[in-house]
Write an enzyme that holds these catalytic residues in place. Structure first.
Site, PDB file in Angstrom:
ATOM      1  N   SER A 146      -4.270  -3.249   1.273  1.00 20.11           N
ATOM      2  CA  SER A 146      -2.876  -2.808   1.295  1.00 20.11           C
ATOM      3  C   SER A 146      -2.780  -1.643   2.265  1.00 20.11           C
ATOM      4  O   SER A 146      -3.804  -1.053   2.616  1.00 20.11           O
ATOM      5  CB  SER A 146      -2.498  -2.315  -0.120  1.00 20.11           C
ATOM      6  OG  SER A 146      -1.373  -1.452  -0.086  1.00 20.11           O
ATOM      7  N   TYR A 159      -3.391   2.101  -8.178  1.00 21.81           N
ATOM      8  CA  TYR A 159      -3.363   1.030  -7.176  1.00 21.81           C
ATOM      9  C   TYR A 159      -3.968   1.536  -5.861  1.00 21.81           C
ATOM     10  O   TYR A 159      -4.797   0.874  -5.237  1.00 21.81           O
ATOM     11  CB  TYR A 159      -1.912   0.597  -6.968  1.00 21.81           C
ATOM     12  CG  TYR A 159      -1.677  -0.553  -6.028  1.00 21.81           C
ATOM     13  CD1 TYR A 159      -1.487  -0.329  -4.667  1.00 21.81           C
ATOM     14  CD2 TYR A 159      -1.597  -1.851  -6.496  1.00 21.81           C
ATOM     15  CE1 TYR A 159      -1.246  -1.381  -3.804  1.00 21.81           C
ATOM     16  CE2 TYR A 159      -1.347  -2.913  -5.633  1.00 21.81           C
ATOM     17  CZ  TYR A 159      -1.163  -2.667  -4.296  1.00 21.81           C
ATOM     18  OH  TYR A 159      -0.921  -3.714  -3.432  1.00 21.81           O
TER      19      TYR A 159
HETATM   20  C1  GCO Z   1       4.613   0.145  -4.035  1.00 20.45           C
HETATM   21  C2  GCO Z   1       4.323  -1.302  -3.643  1.00 20.45           C
HETATM   22  C3  GCO Z   1       3.159  -1.373  -2.658  1.00 20.45           C
HETATM   23  C4  GCO Z   1       3.084  -2.768  -2.066  1.00 20.45           C
HETATM   24  C5  GCO Z   1       1.974  -2.961  -1.085  1.00 20.45           C
HETATM   25  C6  GCO Z   1       2.110  -2.156   0.153  1.00 20.45           C
HETATM   26  O1  GCO Z   1       4.792   0.424  -5.222  1.00 20.45           O
HETATM   27  O2  GCO Z   1       4.675   0.992  -3.119  1.00 20.45           O
HETATM   28  O3  GCO Z   1       4.079  -2.101  -4.756  1.00 20.45           O
HETATM   29  O4  GCO Z   1       1.993  -1.065  -3.334  1.00 20.45           O
HETATM   30  O5  GCO Z   1       2.944  -3.722  -3.085  1.00 20.45           O
HETATM   31  O6  GCO Z   1       0.742  -2.709  -1.648  1.00 20.45           O
HETATM   32  O7  GCO Z   1       1.012  -2.477   1.002  1.00 20.45           O
END
Ligand code: GCO
Length: 255
Positions: A146, A159
């Site tokens: 990501s 994440y």
């Molecule tokens: C957020 C999004 C991001 C996207 C993606 C961007 O909450 O900012 O969910 O995490 O999903 O990963 O690359």
């Protein structure tokens, strides 16, 4: 033609985790249209079968593998079963979840759920599939990272940590398995319109921020990931290893 051999996916058996919807399903459909035999994966049987039927109805060679990528036992038996049928040529670690909460408020349970699904699963899958690839001295693994493998955003700490870890796991896999004939690379999607980002798309302020923050001035379409996936799944990337390719409309390259 040289390009025919380089990007030819005919007969390649490609397993994509978390592919009963979103980016994973789009990648599977795209690689299937380029000649690959794709194996879809998910935990939800009904959703998985619907995804398989959908791609099969367009004439693609698709199979289903229902198992939980966060379960060491399920990963081992699923991969052993698939490899008993035929070798897996490419593994695409796409399964991932998002939980939006500030780090001073996150529970250990939520933290561990995100790290297990977005990072540990790639190690479990990679380790199991690599064993067959190492024996065959060939194989490719593609980790779906990501922009958050490099950038932070408030409320996405778990994440971001997992995707940062996945970028470096890609390099660790390259160090261990590159000398054994494998190529392990990663793709870093920017902001794509999917189920995971739906709440963000519906927020006009956030939606406008993404559009203005991205040089391409738009959100990504899941089909925008097919090209990079084909490159990393084909002979065209035989001398590319441990790399991450951002497919983000330029977001990570400008202020
Ligand atoms: C957020 C999004 C991001 C996207 C993606 C961007 O909450 O900012 O969910 O995490 O999903 O990963 O690359």
């Amino acid at each position: 033609m040289m390009s025919d051999r380089l990007f030819n996916l005919t007969g390649k058996r490609i397993l994509i985790t978390g592919s009963n919807g979103g980016l994973g399903l789009a990648i599977a459909g795209g690689l299937g249209r380029l000649g690959a035999s794709v194996i879809l994966n998910g935990r939800d049987e009904a959703k998985l079968n619907a995804a398989v039927d959908g791609l099969r109805s367009t004439g693609l060679d698709v199979a289903a593998a229902r198992f939980d990528v966060t379960s060491e036992a399920e990963v081992a038996s699923a991969i052993d079963g698939l490899e008993a049928e035929a070798p897996i040529d490419v593994l695409i670690n796409n399964a991932g979840i998002q939980r939006r909460v500030r780090l001073d408020e996150i529970t250990l349970e939520v933290w561990e759920e995100v790290l297990r699904t977005n990072l540990t699963s790639a190690m479990l899958m990679g380790r199991q599939v690599a064993r067959g690839m190492i024996t065959r001295q060939r194989g490719k693994i593609v980790n779906i990272c990501s922009v958050m493998s490099d950038l932070g955003r408030t409320t996405t700490g778990a994440y971001t940590a997992a995707k940062g870890g996945l970028k470096m796991l890609t390099r660790a896999m390259c160090a261990d398995w590159g000398p054994l004939g494998l190529q392990i690379n990663a793709i870093g999607p920017g902001y794509f319109a999917t189920e995971m980002t739906q709440p963000l798309i519906e927020n006009p302020e956030f939606n406008a921020w993404v559009v203005n923050r991205t040089p391409a001035r738009r959100w990504g379409e899941p089909s925008d990931l097919v090209g990079a996936s084909a490159f990393f799944s084909s002979a065209a990337s035989d001398f590319v290893n441990g790399q991450i390719l951002y497919v983000d409309g330029g977001m990570t390259t400008v202020l």
